[in-house]
Every structure is written in structure tokens, then in C-alpha cells.
Write an enzyme that holds these catalytic residues in place. Structure first.
Site, PDB file in Angstrom:
ATOM      1  N   ARG A   1     -49.741 -15.892   6.834  1.00 25.94           N
ATOM      2  CA  ARG A   1     -48.513 -15.079   6.883  1.00 25.94           C
ATOM      3  C   ARG A   1     -47.251 -15.920   6.756  1.00 25.94           C
ATOM      4  O   ARG A   1     -46.358 -15.602   5.966  1.00 25.94           O
ATOM      5  CB  ARG A   1     -48.471 -14.280   8.189  1.00 25.94           C
ATOM      6  CG  ARG A   1     -49.304 -13.027   8.166  1.00 25.94           C
ATOM      7  CD  ARG A   1     -49.758 -12.685   9.554  1.00 25.94           C
ATOM      8  NE  ARG A   1     -50.604 -13.751  10.051  1.00 25.94           N
ATOM      9  CZ  ARG A   1     -51.879 -13.877   9.711  1.00 25.94           C
ATOM     10  NH1 ARG A   1     -52.452 -13.003   8.931  1.00 25.94           N
ATOM     11  NH2 ARG A   1     -52.596 -14.882  10.165  1.00 25.94           N
ATOM     12  N   THR A   2     -47.152 -16.960   7.567  1.00 29.29           N
ATOM     13  CA  THR A   2     -45.902 -17.723   7.572  1.00 29.29           C
ATOM     14  C   THR A   2     -45.655 -18.341   6.199  1.00 29.29           C
ATOM     15  O   THR A   2     -44.566 -18.227   5.632  1.00 29.29           O
ATOM     16  CB  THR A   2     -45.959 -18.820   8.659  1.00 29.29           C
ATOM     17  OG1 THR A   2     -46.221 -18.195   9.913  1.00 29.29           O
ATOM     18  CG2 THR A   2     -44.651 -19.577   8.735  1.00 29.29           C
TER      19      THR A   2
ATOM     20  N   LYS B   1     -53.449 -40.664   3.194  1.00 30.66           N
ATOM     21  CA  LYS B   1     -53.421 -42.129   3.066  1.00 30.66           C
ATOM     22  C   LYS B   1     -52.798 -42.778   4.291  1.00 30.66           C
ATOM     23  O   LYS B   1     -52.613 -43.989   4.319  1.00 30.66           O
ATOM     24  CB  LYS B   1     -52.613 -42.521   1.821  1.00 30.66           C
ATOM     25  CG  LYS B   1     -53.144 -41.957   0.518  1.00 30.66           C
ATOM     26  CD  LYS B   1     -52.165 -42.256  -0.618  1.00 30.66           C
ATOM     27  CE  LYS B   1     -52.577 -41.518  -1.883  1.00 30.66           C
ATOM     28  NZ  LYS B   1     -51.492 -41.536  -2.894  1.00 30.66           N
TER      29      LYS B   1
ATOM     30  N   ARG C   1     -44.850 -26.694   9.173  1.00 30.60           N
ATOM     31  CA  ARG C   1     -45.893 -26.259  10.135  1.00 30.60           C
ATOM     32  C   ARG C   1     -46.717 -27.499  10.440  1.00 30.60           C
ATOM     33  O   ARG C   1     -47.217 -28.167   9.515  1.00 30.60           O
ATOM     34  CB  ARG C   1     -46.751 -25.167   9.509  1.00 30.60           C
ATOM     35  CG  ARG C   1     -48.139 -24.960  10.105  1.00 30.60           C
ATOM     36  CD  ARG C   1     -48.169 -24.202  11.409  1.00 30.60           C
ATOM     37  NE  ARG C   1     -47.617 -22.865  11.326  1.00 30.60           N
ATOM     38  CZ  ARG C   1     -48.331 -21.754  11.200  1.00 30.60           C
ATOM     39  NH1 ARG C   1     -49.646 -21.818  11.142  1.00 30.60           N
ATOM     40  NH2 ARG C   1     -47.749 -20.576  11.162  1.00 30.60           N
TER      41      ARG C   1
ATOM     42  N   HIS D   1     -42.406 -21.072  17.663  1.00 30.96           N
ATOM     43  CA  HIS D   1     -42.526 -20.457  16.348  1.00 30.96           C
ATOM     44  C   HIS D   1     -41.342 -19.497  16.195  1.00 30.96           C
ATOM     45  O   HIS D   1     -41.506 -18.271  16.228  1.00 30.96           O
ATOM     46  CB  HIS D   1     -43.864 -19.727  16.242  1.00 30.96           C
ATOM     47  CG  HIS D   1     -44.285 -19.405  14.833  1.00 30.96           C
ATOM     48  ND1 HIS D   1     -43.451 -19.571  13.744  1.00 30.96           N
ATOM     49  CD2 HIS D   1     -45.453 -18.915  14.337  1.00 30.96           C
ATOM     50  CE1 HIS D   1     -44.100 -19.190  12.646  1.00 30.96           C
ATOM     51  NE2 HIS D   1     -45.313 -18.797  12.982  1.00 30.96           N
TER      52      HIS D   1
END
Lengths: 305, 152
Positions: free
Chosen positions: A53-54, A82, A103, A131
Site C-alpha cells: 500500500r505505502t 554490497k 521505508r 508511520h
């Protein structure tokens, strides 16, 4: 909006929140008017853990404003694999985009990353921390259904690790809201959130059973009890059933109760709730687009509609 | 300082005497000052002597070193009643109390294993000092007990 970076719901005043929600309402009323609002603007997506969703709603939002995305892609195909630090990654991607969404699984990651960049950085979820953009779309949905003042809201589930809960609790201190927190003892609100709520003089009550408070609620915000948080599966089994709702559960609720969930759900809301008038969680998810369009519009410099 | 305590540790020519450290906390004072014993500092410690104010107190004498204000501020987290005496030529030339700072930077490690500051990132830890503890400025974790355990 005064903030370049959107890191934490605590930083958002009532005026900030209302500015975003009002702009979102304008967008929802007339999306075509905003279609070329930010032509050529690029939004950098840095998602270090899975998101549907986000990520998709940010992507849709910038495109609906006339812009586009630059996407880091899955972590396993990036320089993170890496051994590159987040600080280095963020400084590199800053040069490719006009704003960034991060995120990341670690708490405080968005705060740290924002110290390394000048373009606006939006926290798309930092571990069990915060959030804030989910909270803005949650508040938008609540405002549409129940209003934001004289509100009685029950927040149920994993309150300890639920970042959407932490952001919501902070944001609601700006409004005349009675907050009822319903959870097993082991998943109560964390100490730092209680501290802030106490400092803000918020009205909160804590419960272990939904039935003690259900009939007084305007809104019930359900989150998943996360099995992986329990040291023993048997401990999870003991409590999980207490925090599931179905259509029968809601017979004791007010007719105008709004049920929300940040999604994804597993089994905490039975599918038979979907057909009731209480269910607003899919509309809540859809509201992610106008709300994130509004937020992007404001951080990209859209001061007047 | 009583005569009895004077006998335990002799006067120093120059340096710093940190008095009224909570009983048993002097090793944490050394951690804050970065004194590990292998770098040549001459340090005297008296532990758990009777104190009217604290019940039991520690005293730390560090020779040929005067503490910075930042070091004194951080001391306040674990020794809020401490007094700092700066000594030159056997005389106390300055005496001050510790004061709680608003923030401590780069001194404490965050106990939350999910905090970004525990990763290999180019960032110093930063803690807001609360009335009764400290709070990580990154992950918001609040620590009220055993703050000294967080000293790097």
C-alpha cells in the site's frame, strides 16, 4: 506546511494535519485539477522492506500529480547488498529526486537519514517506530466518517510494536479524542509513547477486553496481533482469539461504528465484517492516494491550491 | 572531606577531585572520562565511604587533568550530587556542582537493538535528558534505570 521532512507524527500540529486533510479533500473532489500540478517532479522510493500500500500509493500519487518515480528496487539488487550504509545510499539518491520516501526496518532510520539530505524526506515506516503518512490517511478516513473532535476511538491489537498505532496516538493528542487502547498485557503501548501521551495530557484508557468499551466507540482501529512477537506460540494462541472481531462481535457496537485497519489483515477481522456498514478499511486504503498527493503537493511547494 | 577520608587518599598537586559520587558509581565516572587504566593517568578512588548527604559516596581524584564542561555535564547523569574541585598547586581554585544538560551526544549507546544507531552508520548517539532518565533522539527509547550501563 512548515516541515521539510515528515518523520514523526509528533511533529505535526493540528494546523498541519488539517492543512493536509483539507488539501486531500480538494484533490478527492476534483482530481483532474491536480493532474499537472508537479510536471517532471521525481519521487525517490527507498523501500528496504516489503510494502504494497505505502509504496504503490506514493507511486500513484506522484504520477497523478504529473511526476514520476525513481525506485531503488528490491534491497537484494541494490548497493545495500554490497554493504553500503543507509547514510551513503540516501545521499546518493538525493541527487536523483526532488523528494524521498524511506521505508526501513530500523527504528530512527528516517530521522537519521533526514540529517543527511536537503530534499524533503518522508518516513514511510521505520521498524516499530512511526508511520506518519498512514496516520494522515487514517485521520482523513476518520474525519470523513466520525469527525475528529468529541471522538471515542478504540485502538486494538499489537500496541507495543505497531508503528501505525504509535503515530496515531501522537496525532490524536491534537484533537478532543478519548483514546482506548485494547491489547494483551504483553503488547501494551511502549514506555516512550505513554510518556508523550502523559506529557500532552491526553485522555487514555487501557483495556484487555474489547467488550468493556465496544459500545461507546465511534471508531475501532484494529491491528494485527503479531505471532512472531511472542516467545512461545502457546502464549500467542492464548490471547489471539480475544482480539479478533466478526459480524457477531459488532452486534454489540453502535450502528455508526467505523471499523478501520491499516491492512494487511490476516484473521483479526473476519471476512463477514466486510459486508457490514462498519467496514471502512478498503476505503481507508484507497484514501492513501489523495492524502499522499496532498502531502507531496505541500512538501514539493504547492502552497496554494 | 573528613580527616579520616583525607588519610585514605593523599592530596594531589593538580587535577580534579570529583566528590559526592553515589556510592559504588566511581567506575562509571572513569568510563565517562574515558579512563581505562592503560593510558598513564594517575587516578585515586575511594569507594563507599560514609556521607551525610548520600549515605555512602565515592571520591575520584584524577591527577594532571581538568574536566571539560561536557564531561561534567555527562557526569550529572550518574552522579547528580557530585562536586567538582579543580586543583592547582594543592589548592582548590574552582569548585562547582554538576548540572544536567539537555542532551548528551556520543556518550551513551542505545539499548534498543532495533535502533539505527546500533548499525554501522556514520552517526553519533544522541539522548535527550529527562527528569528521571534519558531518551534516544532517534528511536525514542526511554531509559530510566541503569543509565550508567549505556556508557560506551
Amino acid at each position: 506546511m512548515r516541515h521539510d521532512h515528515i518523520i514523526n507524527a509528533k511533529q505535526l500540529s493540528r494546523a498541519d494535519i488539517e492543512e493536509v486533510l483539507d488539501r486531500a479533500a480538494e484533490i478527492a473532489d476534483d482530481p483532474a485539477a491536480f493532474r499537472q500540478r508537479h510536471p517532471g517532479a521525481l519521487l525517490g522510493l527507498l523501500f528496504f522492506e516489503p510494502s504494497t500500500r505505502t509504496k504503490m500509493s506514493f507511486s500513484a500519487s506522484i504520477k497523478r500529480l504529473g511526476g514520476d518515480i525513481v525506485d531503488m528496487g528490491p534491497v537484494e539488487y541494490s548497493s545495500v547488498k554490497k554493504g553500503e550504509s543507509l547514510a551513503d545510499t540516501i545521499r546518493v539518491v538525493e541527487g536523483y529526486a526532488d523528494a524521498l520516501v524511506l521505508r526501513h526496518p530500523m527504528e530512527g532510520s528516517a530521522k537519521m537519514a533526514s540529517e543527511f539530505v536537503d530534499v524533503p524526506l518522508i518516513n514511510g515506516g521505520d521498524g516499530a517506530g512511526q508511520h506518519p503518512t498512514q496516520t494522515l490517511l487514517d485521520l482523513y478516513t476518520i474525519r470523513e466518517n466520525a469527525g475528529l473532535d468529541d471522538l471515542s476511538i478504540g485502538i486494538m491489537g499489537d500496541l507495543k510494536y505497531g508503528r501505525t498505532v504509535h503515530s496515531m496516538a501522537h496525532a490524536l493528542t491534537n484533537f478532543d479524542a478519548n483514546q482506548h487502547f485494547i491489547s494483551p498485557e504483553s503488547l501494551r503501548l511502549p514506555r516512550n509513547v505513554r510518556y508523550d501521551l502523559h506529557e500532552e495530557g491526553a485522555t487514555i484508557r487501557e483495556h484487555t477486553e474489547l467488550s468493556t468499551v465496544l459500545d461507546s466507540l465511534d471508531v475501532l482501529y484494529v491491528t494485527r496481533i503479531q505471532e512472531e512477537r511472542f516467545p512461545e506460540e502457546s502464549e500467542y494462541r492464548k490471547v489471539a482469539g480475544e482480539y479478533r472481531i466478526d459480524a457477531a462481535t459488532l452486534e454489540d457496537a453502535r450502528d455508526d461504528l467505523t471499523v478501520l485497519h491499516p491492512l494487511p489483515r490476516v484473521d483479526e477481522i473476519d471476512h463477514d465484517v466486510d459486508a457490514t456498514s462498519h467496514a471502512e478499511y478498503f476505503q481507508q486504503a484507497h484514501n492513501g492516494v489523495p492524502v499522499r498527493m496532498a502531502l507531496l503537493d505541500l512538501v514539493l511547494g504547492g502552497d496554494s491550491a | 572531606m573528613s580527616d579520616d577520608q583525607e588519610l585514605r587518599v593523599s592530596k594531589i598537586r593538580s587535577g580534579t577531585v570529583i566528590d559526592h559520587v553515589n556510592g559504588g558509581a566511581s567506575m562509571h565516572v572513569l568510563s565517562i572520562l574515558g579512563i581505562k587504566g592503560g593510558d598513564g593517568d594517575t587516578v585515586s578512588i575511594v569507594m563507599n565511604v560514609p556521607s551525610d548527604r548520600l549515605g555512602k559516596k565515592d571520591i575520584v581524584k584524577v591527577e594532571d587533568r581538568e574536566l571539560s564542561q561536557a564531561e561534567v555535564d555527562v557526569l550529572s547523569l550518574i552522579a547528580p550530587a557530585a562536586t567538582i574541585n579543580i586543583i592547582r598547586d594543592f589548592e582548590v581554585i574552582e569548585k562547582r556542582r554538576v548540572a544536567r544538560p539537555e542532551e548528551v551526544v556520543g556518550v551513551l549507546s542505545c539499548p534498543n537493538p532495533q535502533c539505527i544507531t546500533t548499525e554501522d552508520e556514520p552517526v553519533e548517539t544522541r539522548f535527550e535528558v529527562l527528569e528521571d532518565g534519558v531518551r534516544c533522539c532517534y528511536c525514542d527509547t526511554i531509559v530510566r534505570e541503569d543509565v550508567a550501563e549505556l556508557i560506551d
